[in-house]
Design a protein around this motif. Structure first.
Motif, PDB file in Angstrom:
ATOM      1  N   UNK A 249     -27.149 -34.736 -50.907  1.00 25.84           N
ATOM      2  CA  UNK A 249     -27.844 -33.846 -51.838  1.00 25.84           C
ATOM      3  C   UNK A 249     -28.836 -34.552 -52.741  1.00 25.84           C
ATOM      4  N   UNK A 250     -28.638 -35.851 -52.958  1.00 31.95           N
ATOM      5  CA  UNK A 250     -29.540 -36.574 -53.853  1.00 31.95           C
ATOM      6  C   UNK A 250     -30.471 -37.514 -53.081  1.00 31.95           C
TER       7      UNK A 250
ATOM      8  N   UNK B 183     -19.700 -46.434 -60.500  1.00 35.09           N
ATOM      9  CA  UNK B 183     -20.567 -45.803 -59.504  1.00 35.09           C
ATOM     10  C   UNK B 183     -21.886 -46.547 -59.435  1.00 35.09           C
ATOM     11  N   UNK B 184     -22.303 -46.814 -58.216  1.00 36.05           N
ATOM     12  CA  UNK B 184     -23.603 -47.451 -57.986  1.00 36.05           C
ATOM     13  C   UNK B 184     -24.386 -46.530 -57.056  1.00 36.05           C
ATOM     14  N   UNK B 185     -25.626 -46.260 -57.421  1.00 35.40           N
ATOM     15  CA  UNK B 185     -26.365 -45.229 -56.690  1.00 35.40           C
ATOM     16  C   UNK B 185     -27.818 -45.643 -56.490  1.00 35.40           C
ATOM     17  N   UNK B 186     -28.259 -45.614 -55.250  1.00 36.12           N
ATOM     18  CA  UNK B 186     -29.674 -45.863 -54.966  1.00 36.12           C
ATOM     19  C   UNK B 186     -30.268 -44.617 -54.330  1.00 36.12           C
ATOM     20  N   UNK B 187     -31.444 -44.230 -54.794  1.00 34.75           N
ATOM     21  CA  UNK B 187     -32.128 -43.054 -54.247  1.00 34.75           C
ATOM     22  C   UNK B 187     -33.312 -43.536 -53.412  1.00 34.75           C
TER      23      UNK B 187
ATOM     24  N   UNK C  43     -36.726 -34.574 -55.612  1.00 38.64           N
ATOM     25  CA  UNK C  43     -35.564 -34.720 -56.496  1.00 38.64           C
ATOM     26  C   UNK C  43     -36.058 -34.749 -57.943  1.00 38.64           C
ATOM     27  N   UNK C  44     -36.676 -33.656 -58.386  1.00 39.00           N
ATOM     28  CA  UNK C  44     -37.295 -33.686 -59.727  1.00 39.00           C
ATOM     29  C   UNK C  44     -36.316 -34.051 -60.842  1.00 39.00           C
ATOM     30  N   UNK C  45     -35.067 -33.617 -60.722  1.00 40.28           N
ATOM     31  CA  UNK C  45     -34.105 -33.916 -61.787  1.00 40.28           C
ATOM     32  C   UNK C  45     -33.820 -35.408 -61.866  1.00 40.28           C
TER      33      UNK C  45
END
Ligand code: GDP
Ligand code: MN
Length: 388
Positions: free
Chosen positions: A188-189, A212-216, A224-226
């Motif tokens: 979703x992201x 949590x580690x997160x890469x977009x 993904x405007x948010x």
């Protein structure tokens, strides 16, 4: 784009993954207030773009609000060395959370796997430590499951992975639901990495995301405007942030003077080399991509010109699916809508280059035939403009 732990945890919560109660603080007073609201022992965690914060001294436990304030006063504004990032980073923000009664730490992550060209789920019961180290020393402690993109992460695949990693039945059932939430958040992201390390099993047997580690994927930020709106951290270059928001592939380079716009990463890099060879320094890398429309060309020019260090702009376009006339239209729109004060050199070749050249005939740009000539011209013009 990297997210901070507290941002990633908010995403996880949205997808139903349990996270500890908590909130962020930028002052010792806020930290004290949050700790007092939580009403129990808290963990204070520096929000920086690096793992290994525990070892770096950026994760501390406070037993009282008073102690939370003291630790916060010590940590906020402090620069620490993070071996994992290989850099000194300043801690500006702390995440304060209820300290968890940890029984066991688990590693779970979803990321892209080159070999299978699929997303993979990685699970290990050796959580809490550097997964690269575990992979090196205990490869059998890591379970890897390729995810079918059409089915998504199914319940049975998730449970299979957990059994493989050594989970017992009841816990595996619980964790499977959590992993499905993690996968939904990852998809979703438009993430390229979604990692929870540790996933904490508490003394009471509950599962909670401890970190949590997160890469977009930067190429997906436009939808993904948010998340794009989160990219206003002080570490980020404001022009790069704006480029990302517009969906433009742009990297700003320190100390450069020649703005470079081309189509295709290879061509842009070659153009940068040519500018250097001509005695100039590239101010950016900007790839308009294949088949760019006039508006995105204009928008790209605006991005490059918003860097005050830019003393000249070089367009190097080798038309394939990108059309020379479309690029020319974008340049002309840029010249009429932007306050252009620096010389612009344009080299067009390939698809519809002649049509593009005809459109640019009356425009205040300098046309060049070859990339070398274009690089020399823009460097010479920029030098001249600087002297006058
Ligand atoms: P990282 O070092 O940057 O990956 O930061 P983590 O958030 O993973 O924290 C590092 C370690 O601190 C964890 O593996 C835990 O051992 C410990 N830790 C973090 N949060 C808590 C907590 O709420 N309670 C306890 N007891 N330990 C924690
Ligand atoms: Mn961690």
């Amino acid at each position: 784009m990297k997210l901070f732990e507290y941002q990633a945890k908010k995403l996880l919560a949205k997808y139903g993954v349990p996270i500890p109660r908590g909130s962020v603080a930028t002052t010792p007073e806020q930290a004290e207030e949050i700790a007092s609201d939580l009403g129990q022992a808290v963990v204070l965690k520096g929000q920086v773009h690096s793992g290994g914060r525990g070892k770096a001294g950026a994760v501390k436990i406070a037993k009282s609000p008073e102690q939370a304030r003291q630790i916060a006063a010590d940590l906020i504004g402090k620069t620490l060395f993070f071996a994992q990032a290989g850099a000194h980073l300043r801690v500006d923000t702390l995440l304060l959370e209820e300290a968890l009664p940890i029984k066991q730490e688990i590693y779970v992550a979803i990321t892209q796997d080159r070999a299978s060209q699929r997303d993979v789920l990685i699970v290990s019961t050796m959580g809490g430590m550097d997964i690269e180290l575990v992979a090196h020393e205990n490869p059998e402690a890591i379970s890897k499951t390729v995810i079918d993109p059409l089915l998504g992460l199914t319940d049975y695949a998730a449970r299979d992975a957990l059994f493989d990693a050594g989970f017992e039945k009841t816990l595996a059932g619980k964790a499977a639901g959590l992993l499905k939430g993690l996968y939904a958040a990852y998809v979703g992201t438009d993430a390229t990495l979604a990692e929870i390390n540790p996933l904490v099993i508490t003394e009471e047997g509950a599962l909670i995301a401890g970190d949590a580690k997160w890469l977009i994927d930067d190429n997906a930020i436009f939808r993904q405007p948010e998340i794009a709106a989160l990219a206003t951290g002080e570490d980020d270059d404001p022009i790069e942030v704006e480029a990302r928001r517009r969906g433009i592939q742009y990297v700003r380079l320190e100390g450069g003077e020649i703005g470079i716009i081309g189509n295709g990463a290879g061509l842009v890099m070659t153009t940068m080399d040519e500018v250097k060879r001509a005695g100039g320094t590239p101010a950016d890398f900007l790839d308009i991509g294949g088949g760019a429309k006039a508006e995105s060309v204009r928008s790209s020019l605006e991005i490059v010109l918003s860097d005050p260090n830019v003393k000249g702009v070089l367009f190097n376009i080798f038309g394939g699916i990108t059309r020379g006339d479309e690029v020319a239209k974008g340049i002309i729109e840029g010249l009429s809508t932007l306050n252009v004060k620096v010389p612009i050199v344009v080299r067009l070749s390939g698809t519809r280059a002649e049509e593009g050249a005809a459109l640019l005939a009356g425009a205040s740009i300098v046309a060049a035939q070859t990339m070398q000539e274009a690089a020399q011209q823009v460097v010479a013009l920029a030098n001249k403009a600087r002297k006058s």
